[in-house]
Every structure is written in C-alpha cells, then in structure tokens.
Enzyme design. Structure first.
Site, PDB file in Angstrom:
ATOM      1  N   HIS A 149       0.824  -1.210   0.000  1.00 56.46           N
ATOM      2  CA  HIS A 149       0.000   0.000   0.000  1.00 56.46           C
ATOM      3  C   HIS A 149       0.853   1.252   0.000  1.00 56.46           C
ATOM      4  CE1 HIS A 149      -2.055  -3.326   2.156  1.00 56.46           C
ATOM      5  NE2 HIS A 149      -3.044  -3.003   1.336  1.00 56.46           N
TER       6      HIS A 149
HETATM    7 FE1  FES Z   1       0.186  -1.949   3.722  1.00 54.50          FE
HETATM    8 FE2  FES Z   1       2.803  -2.333   3.966  1.00 54.50          FE
HETATM    9  S1  FES Z   1       1.795  -0.584   3.274  1.00 54.50           S
HETATM   10  S2  FES Z   1       1.202  -3.731   4.379  1.00 54.50           S
END
Ligand code: FES
Length: 184
Positions: A149
C-alpha cells in the site's frame, strides 16, 4: 544447537560482494533459514512454544558496509544492515518534525550506529518491505518500500510516508562480542 545459513540479499557498493552468498551463522533454536525459502519454511515452523524460546546468533563479520542480510527469527524476517557512514549521518540528522508518523531518534533504534537490526515486516498489514535485495525499490527515503500500500521507510526503518502507523520493530538482541549478536 543447529547450523543454519543466511543469504546476503543486497550489495550496493560492489557487485562482487554478491560473492558472499552464503554466510554461516549459528542458531539456537533452529529457526534461521534462507529467506528465499520463506514461504516454504514458513509452513514448517516449529510449534509456538518452541518458537517462543528460540534465539539465534548471527555472525556479522562477513557483512560489508552497504550490505543487508535477512535472517529468520521466531518465524519472522529480521533485516540486518551494515550502514555506511553516510547512512548513519543521514539517519541521525533527521529532525523530529520531519517524522510525522512515529518520531523516534535513530539512537533509540540501534545499539551500534553501523548496525541496524529490525523485524522486516511492514507495520501496516504485515507485508515484507522491499529494499533488501539489490535493485529493489528503497522508497523515497532510501530505506525500504512496502509495495502493498505504499509505505516508505528510511535507513533507520522509520515510517516516513504511507499508511503504516509505526516504525519497523526492533527485536531484543545482545552483542556477544563486536561482531556477533544474539537475537531473542
Ligand atoms: Fe500496507 Fe505495507 S503498506 S502492508
């Protein structure tokens, strides 16, 4: 006591350092293994009570400046980086106001400035950040990048941008001598 091997995952300064492919480490508890085998080994982890007791010893002496290795401890990847002088300076010079998510001094995260030892798991939802292997993205802060993410960690493993709420964790470890640590 069991013999295990550790893979050098990154060599930034010289390609030839990739020759250090296999480093011998001594593990107590038998949980160290090749990171490349992570998914397979993960399914073979010892029982929880065995994991809870386990410690591993890691010989840091073959790891040159600018190199990373990954060892497995209690079923988790532990990133170990031998930081360069420039990286140490970079990590120490960050001002608290620049760390908007989880401000923490670099000195609180290392026992010796040249050795960063941390659990290599993103604190958002548990992915393993990139940046250990040569050529992998290191994010906008020259540390590690979680592609799940988009969390960016700096060279101290501190979260600097993205959804992760905390810095990567520092495990309990002890220097047994100048170049050997016991994790756990
Ligand atoms: Fe979501 Fe690493 S940014 S698990």
């Amino acid at each position: 006591m069991a013999e295990t091997t550790t893979t050098v995952d990154s060599a930034e300064e010289e390609g030839s350092r990739r020759d250090f492919l296999l480093l011998a480490t001594t593990a107590v508890g038998g949980v160290g293994t090749l990171l490349a085998m992570w998914p397979f080994i993960h399914s073979m982890n010892p029982a929880a009570d065995t994991l809870a007791l386990s410690t591993i010893e890691v010989d840091l002496s073959p790891i040159e400046k600018g190199q990373n290795i990954t060892v497995v401890w209690r079923g988790k990847p532990v990133f170990i980086r031998h930081r360069t002088a420039a990286e140490i300076q970079q990590a120490q010079s960050v001002k608290p106001e620049e760390m908007k998510i989880d401000p923490q001094a670099d000195s609180k995260r290392v026992q010796k400035p040249q050795w960063l030892v941390m659990v290599g798991i993103c604190t958002h939802l548990g992915c393993i950040p990139l940046g250990q292997k040569q050529g992998e993205p290191k994010g906008d802060f020259d540390g590690w990048f979680c592609p799940c993410h988009g969390s960016h960690y700096d060279i101290s493993g501190r979260i600097r941008r993205g959804p992760a709420p905390e810095n990567m964790q520092i495990p309990k470890y002890t220097f047994l001598n100048d170049t050997t640590i016991r994790i756990g």
